[in-house]
Design an enzyme around this catalytic site. Structure first.
Site, PDB file in Angstrom:
ATOM      1  N   ARG A   1       0.849  -1.205   0.000  1.00  0.00           N
ATOM      2  CA  ARG A   1       0.000   0.000   0.000  1.00  0.00           C
ATOM      3  C   ARG A   1       0.876   1.244   0.000  1.00  0.00           C
ATOM      4  O   ARG A   1       1.812   1.370   0.788  1.00  0.00           O
ATOM      5  CB  ARG A   1      -0.889   0.019   1.243  1.00  0.00           C
ATOM      6  CG  ARG A   1      -1.595   1.351   1.456  1.00  0.00           C
ATOM      7  CD  ARG A   1      -3.061   1.253   1.369  1.00  0.00           C
ATOM      8  NE  ARG A   1      -3.693   2.565   1.412  1.00  0.00           N
ATOM      9  CZ  ARG A   1      -4.645   2.881   2.251  1.00  0.00           C
ATOM     10  NH1 ARG A   1      -5.097   2.000   3.113  1.00  0.00           N
ATOM     11  NH2 ARG A   1      -5.206   4.073   2.213  1.00  0.00           N
TER      12      ARG A   1
ATOM     13  N   ARG B   1      -5.587   1.279  -4.309  1.00  0.00           N
ATOM     14  CA  ARG B   1      -4.744   0.665  -3.275  1.00  0.00           C
ATOM     15  C   ARG B   1      -4.767  -0.850  -3.380  1.00  0.00           C
ATOM     16  O   ARG B   1      -5.750  -1.421  -3.832  1.00  0.00           O
ATOM     17  CB  ARG B   1      -5.195   1.102  -1.890  1.00  0.00           C
ATOM     18  CG  ARG B   1      -6.616   0.699  -1.592  1.00  0.00           C
ATOM     19  CD  ARG B   1      -7.309   1.505  -0.568  1.00  0.00           C
ATOM     20  NE  ARG B   1      -7.491   2.849  -1.049  1.00  0.00           N
ATOM     21  CZ  ARG B   1      -7.952   3.844  -0.324  1.00  0.00           C
ATOM     22  NH1 ARG B   1      -8.292   3.639   0.911  1.00  0.00           N
ATOM     23  NH2 ARG B   1      -8.098   5.034  -0.820  1.00  0.00           N
TER      24      ARG B   1
ATOM     25  N   ASP C   1      -6.677  -2.022   1.972  1.00  0.00           N
ATOM     26  CA  ASP C   1      -7.128  -1.016   2.932  1.00  0.00           C
ATOM     27  C   ASP C   1      -7.839  -1.767   4.046  1.00  0.00           C
ATOM     28  O   ASP C   1      -8.832  -2.455   3.796  1.00  0.00           O
ATOM     29  CB  ASP C   1      -8.085  -0.037   2.231  1.00  0.00           C
ATOM     30  CG  ASP C   1      -8.481   1.137   3.109  1.00  0.00           C
ATOM     31  OD1 ASP C   1      -7.784   1.422   4.090  1.00  0.00           O
ATOM     32  OD2 ASP C   1      -9.497   1.770   2.793  1.00  0.00           O
TER      33      ASP C   1
ATOM     34  N   ASP D   1      -9.717  -1.120   7.400  1.00  0.00           N
ATOM     35  CA  ASP D   1     -10.332  -0.133   8.277  1.00  0.00           C
ATOM     36  C   ASP D   1     -10.870  -0.804   9.525  1.00  0.00           C
ATOM     37  O   ASP D   1     -11.450  -1.897   9.461  1.00  0.00           O
ATOM     38  CB  ASP D   1     -11.486   0.577   7.557  1.00  0.00           C
ATOM     39  CG  ASP D   1     -11.013   1.534   6.492  1.00  0.00           C
ATOM     40  OD1 ASP D   1     -10.082   2.310   6.776  1.00  0.00           O
ATOM     41  OD2 ASP D   1     -11.563   1.502   5.385  1.00  0.00           O
TER      42      ASP D   1
END
Length: 152
Positions: free
Chosen positions: A75, A84, A87, A89
């Site tokens: 990334r 990307r 990711d 989260d």
């Protein structure tokens, strides 16, 4: 989990295996993968999904691990909401509410991003978002989810 560069599904699987191998983290469930249009600048569609983790780490330590896995997957953070490889989260951390310079929990986009809510509702429909008191299944009902398509 999200990504739109490379073999995203394989990247997700490697990230889940690495998380499960991390002391203090156990992967206890995961959604299917979903395809959806990107937010932000023109770019390929994203794959997204969610995982449930049993965690003995602090939220900050978990964030550190998630960001290390993103880095390991190549990334590069150059364009806000840009393409990307991976990711990761942190959407919820139990019923915890917190805001620091590095981390906001619940994730501020949880209530308005179908690509978060749909896969999360698949594995935790009754989980309550602590700021609003709404279950994830209720959040999904308020969103346009037509562009979040499960992969076969």
């Amino acid at each position: 989990m999200g990504g739109n560069l490379g073999d995203v599904a394989a990247t997700f699987e490697r990230a889940l295996a690495a998380l499960d191998a991390t002391p203090g983290i156990q992967v206890t469930g995961r959604s299917r993968w979903y395809r959806n249009p990107p937010m932000g600048p023109p770019q390929p569609d994203f794959l997204n999904g969610c995982a449930l983790l049993k965690v003995a780490l602090s939220p900050e330590a978990l964030l550190d691990r998630l960001q290390a896995l993103e880095n390991d997957a190549g990334r590069v953070r150059t364009v806000h909401w840009g393409p990307r490889t991976l990711d990761l989260d942190l959407l919820l951390y139990g019923d915890r509410v917190m805001q620091t310079p590095r981390l906001q929990v619940p994730h501020p986009g949880l209530g308005d991003r179908a690509f978060f809510a749909v896969p999360l509702a698949e594995i935790a429909p009754d989980w309550v978002e602590p700021l609003t008191g709404r279950a994830i299944a209720q959040i999904v009902q308020t969103l346009d989810c037509s562009a979040v398509i499960p992969l076969a």
